[in-house]
Design a protein around this motif. Structure first.
Motif, PDB file in Angstrom:
ATOM      1  N   ARG A  31     -28.316  23.194 -14.845  1.00 22.81           N
ATOM      2  CA  ARG A  31     -29.701  22.722 -14.753  1.00 22.81           C
ATOM      3  C   ARG A  31     -30.205  22.739 -13.312  1.00 22.81           C
ATOM      4  O   ARG A  31     -31.392  22.964 -13.066  1.00 22.81           O
ATOM      5  CB  ARG A  31     -29.834  21.345 -15.398  1.00 22.81           C
ATOM      6  CG  ARG A  31     -29.745  21.437 -16.919  1.00 22.81           C
ATOM      7  CD  ARG A  31     -29.935  20.116 -17.615  1.00 22.81           C
ATOM      8  NE  ARG A  31     -28.726  19.301 -17.605  1.00 22.81           N
ATOM      9  CZ  ARG A  31     -28.596  18.136 -16.991  1.00 22.81           C
ATOM     10  NH1 ARG A  31     -29.615  17.641 -16.293  1.00 22.81           N
ATOM     11  NH2 ARG A  31     -27.468  17.458 -17.048  1.00 22.81           N
ATOM     12  N   PHE A  32     -29.313  22.505 -12.338  1.00 24.41           N
ATOM     13  CA  PHE A  32     -29.689  22.726 -10.933  1.00 24.41           C
ATOM     14  C   PHE A  32     -30.084  24.191 -10.726  1.00 24.41           C
ATOM     15  O   PHE A  32     -31.066  24.498 -10.052  1.00 24.41           O
ATOM     16  CB  PHE A  32     -28.505  22.401 -10.011  1.00 24.41           C
ATOM     17  CG  PHE A  32     -28.179  20.929  -9.875  1.00 24.41           C
ATOM     18  CD1 PHE A  32     -29.149  19.953  -9.985  1.00 24.41           C
ATOM     19  CD2 PHE A  32     -26.874  20.526  -9.588  1.00 24.41           C
ATOM     20  CE1 PHE A  32     -28.844  18.602  -9.843  1.00 24.41           C
ATOM     21  CE2 PHE A  32     -26.551  19.194  -9.434  1.00 24.41           C
ATOM     22  CZ  PHE A  32     -27.535  18.227  -9.563  1.00 24.41           C
ATOM     23  N   TYR A  33     -29.281  25.067 -11.290  1.00 23.44           N
ATOM     24  CA  TYR A  33     -29.519  26.517 -11.205  1.00 23.44           C
ATOM     25  C   TYR A  33     -30.831  26.886 -11.894  1.00 23.44           C
ATOM     26  O   TYR A  33     -31.650  27.648 -11.349  1.00 23.44           O
ATOM     27  CB  TYR A  33     -28.335  27.229 -11.850  1.00 23.44           C
ATOM     28  CG  TYR A  33     -28.481  28.708 -12.125  1.00 23.44           C
ATOM     29  CD1 TYR A  33     -28.680  29.626 -11.098  1.00 23.44           C
ATOM     30  CD2 TYR A  33     -28.376  29.200 -13.436  1.00 23.44           C
ATOM     31  CE1 TYR A  33     -28.778  30.983 -11.361  1.00 23.44           C
ATOM     32  CE2 TYR A  33     -28.468  30.557 -13.701  1.00 23.44           C
ATOM     33  CZ  TYR A  33     -28.678  31.442 -12.665  1.00 23.44           C
ATOM     34  OH  TYR A  33     -28.765  32.792 -12.928  1.00 23.44           O
ATOM     35  N   GLU A  34     -31.046  26.328 -13.072  1.00 20.17           N
ATOM     36  CA  GLU A  34     -32.255  26.630 -13.845  1.00 20.17           C
ATOM     37  C   GLU A  34     -33.513  26.239 -13.082  1.00 20.17           C
ATOM     38  O   GLU A  34     -34.513  26.982 -13.090  1.00 20.17           O
ATOM     39  CB  GLU A  34     -32.207  25.887 -15.185  1.00 20.17           C
ATOM     40  CG  GLU A  34     -33.418  26.100 -16.061  1.00 20.17           C
ATOM     41  CD  GLU A  34     -33.323  25.344 -17.388  1.00 20.17           C
ATOM     42  OE1 GLU A  34     -34.165  25.589 -18.264  1.00 20.17           O
ATOM     43  OE2 GLU A  34     -32.399  24.502 -17.525  1.00 20.17           O
ATOM     44  N   LYS A  35     -33.491  25.102 -12.409  1.00 20.20           N
ATOM     45  CA  LYS A  35     -34.670  24.619 -11.683  1.00 20.20           C
ATOM     46  C   LYS A  35     -34.798  25.226 -10.289  1.00 20.20           C
ATOM     47  O   LYS A  35     -35.756  24.950  -9.575  1.00 20.20           O
ATOM     48  CB  LYS A  35     -34.638  23.089 -11.590  1.00 20.20           C
ATOM     49  CG  LYS A  35     -34.870  22.392 -12.909  1.00 20.20           C
ATOM     50  CD  LYS A  35     -36.245  22.733 -13.491  1.00 20.20           C
ATOM     51  CE  LYS A  35     -36.481  22.041 -14.807  1.00 20.20           C
ATOM     52  NZ  LYS A  35     -37.811  22.368 -15.388  1.00 20.20           N
ATOM     53  N   GLY A  36     -33.815  26.021  -9.896  1.00 20.93           N
ATOM     54  CA  GLY A  36     -33.917  26.722  -8.625  1.00 20.93           C
ATOM     55  C   GLY A  36     -33.637  25.877  -7.402  1.00 20.93           C
ATOM     56  O   GLY A  36     -34.136  26.200  -6.307  1.00 20.93           O
ATOM     57  N   LEU A  37     -32.867  24.793  -7.552  1.00 20.37           N
ATOM     58  CA  LEU A  37     -32.491  24.012  -6.374  1.00 20.37           C
ATOM     59  C   LEU A  37     -31.572  24.854  -5.497  1.00 20.37           C
ATOM     60  O   LEU A  37     -30.511  25.297  -5.937  1.00 20.37           O
ATOM     61  CB  LEU A  37     -31.778  22.716  -6.778  1.00 20.37           C
ATOM     62  CG  LEU A  37     -32.549  21.699  -7.622  1.00 20.37           C
ATOM     63  CD1 LEU A  37     -31.801  20.372  -7.636  1.00 20.37           C
ATOM     64  CD2 LEU A  37     -33.966  21.507  -7.110  1.00 20.37           C
TER      65      LEU A  37
END
Length: 335
Positions: A191-197
């Motif tokens: 989810r970090f990856y999905e949101k582009g953090l």
């Protein structure tokens, strides 16, 4: 000067032998602006008594009972009582380096929102570290040093669960600890990856990661291999799969079969590549296993690689490089 409050989320269950070392490492932090939200997940040893005694000595430590059962609900309970600008997680059997919070807050303040601070880790154990954990540590730290963690996200969890920090706003944008999907740390990483953090590169060891037989990742069914594969496939299909391109699965071992079975159940078409002469030509789950040579007959494919052998993986990477195909675009290593 700005001194944001850091909320340290700490679920604990039956970790009495290690709690004092963990808590003392938090008390020794050079950055003093923190609160620890410790949640007791129905401990049967004297863990609660230990944390409660520490809380009496320092009001920054707050203790609550888990409103549910299990680590995910313990994390949810802890987060509901937190108020920090920055959120981080700590496991109750690990040890922070004295500068961990200072380094991470500095990184986030320097780079701003939509970034993720991650530290390098060092495994330790009374009996020594296995070759597998030693390789994982070196691989993970190599990614963290460059901030390229997401480039290998489908292989293993690329963000150490007890050694990350994020802005509260970003953490909530990623849906925090809300999803009830195990392994919870790997799910959060996706989810970090999905949101582009964006991962901030870090070359410092900020956590000592304890290994022992009773460690949850060793004993709980929620951390079995099939759970990891389910998460990988779930997010691949959600985030990176291009349904307009042919899909290819490489490898017919346990992981390859598991992925093929899941794709078949989801009615997703794919070709299946194998290098075992005894399996080539056989039909499994309604798919004929093909040889590697036949891959060139498939135009513009996306490939899921489930081949674990490191030498074979090097050959596979060379195969894609020769064809100018890119990682996390054209091919995805699932092991």
């Amino acid at each position: 000067m700005v001194h944001p409050l850091v909320s340290i989320i700490v679920p604990f269950k039956d970790t009495a032998p290690y709690l004092e070392e963990c808590l003392n490492s938090v008390l020794a932090q050079s950055y003093p602006h923190w609160e620890m939200i410790a949640v007791n997940d129905h401990s049967k040893d004297n863990s609660l008594a230990i944390v409660t005694e520490f809380a009496k000595q320092d009001p920054r430590i707050k203790v609550y009972p888990n409103t549910g059962k299990g680590v995910i609900q313990a994390l949810q309970t802890a987060y509901s009582h937190s108020s920090g600008t920055f959120i981080t997680r700590m496991d109750s059997d690990d040890i922070m380096t004295p500068d961990r919070l200072q380094v991470m807050t500095n990184l986030l303040l320097e780079h701003g929102e939509e970034h993720l601070a991650v530290g390098q880790v060092k495994y330790f154990s009374d009996r020594g570290i296995s070759d597998g954990y030693d390789r994982y540590e070196k691989w993970l730290n190599g990614l963290t040093e460059k901030g390229t963690n997401y480039s290998e996200i489908y292989k293993e969890c690329v963000i150490p669960s007890p050694c990350w920090m994020a802005y509260r706003t970003d953490f909530e944008a990623c849906d925090g600890f809300n999803p009830h999907r195990y392994p919870e740390d790997y799910d959060l990483t996706f989810r970090f990856y999905e949101k582009g953090l964006r991962v901030i590169p870090c070359d410092k060891t900020l956590l000592y990661w304890r290994d022992y037989d009773q460690r949850t990742s060793r004993t709980s069914e929620h951390y079995a291999q099939n759970y990891f594969l389910d998460i990988k496939l779930h997010y691949f299909l959600k985030l990176d799969h291009d349904p307009q391109r042919p899909l290819v699965v490489w490898g017919a071992g346990f992981k390859g079969k598991k992925i093929a079975q899941s794709l078949t159940e989801k009615n997703i078409e794919f070709s299946w590549i194998c290098d075992n002469p005894k399996k080539i030509g056989k039909e499994i789950y309604g798919h004929i296993l093909l040889s590697f040579e036949q891959l060139d007959e498939i135009e513009n494919p996306q490939s899921i690689i489930t081949v674990a052998n490191e030498e074979a993986q090097k050959e596979i990477r060379a195969f894609f490089k020769l064809r100018t195909m890119g990682n996390i675009l054209d091919y995805f290593f699932f092991c």
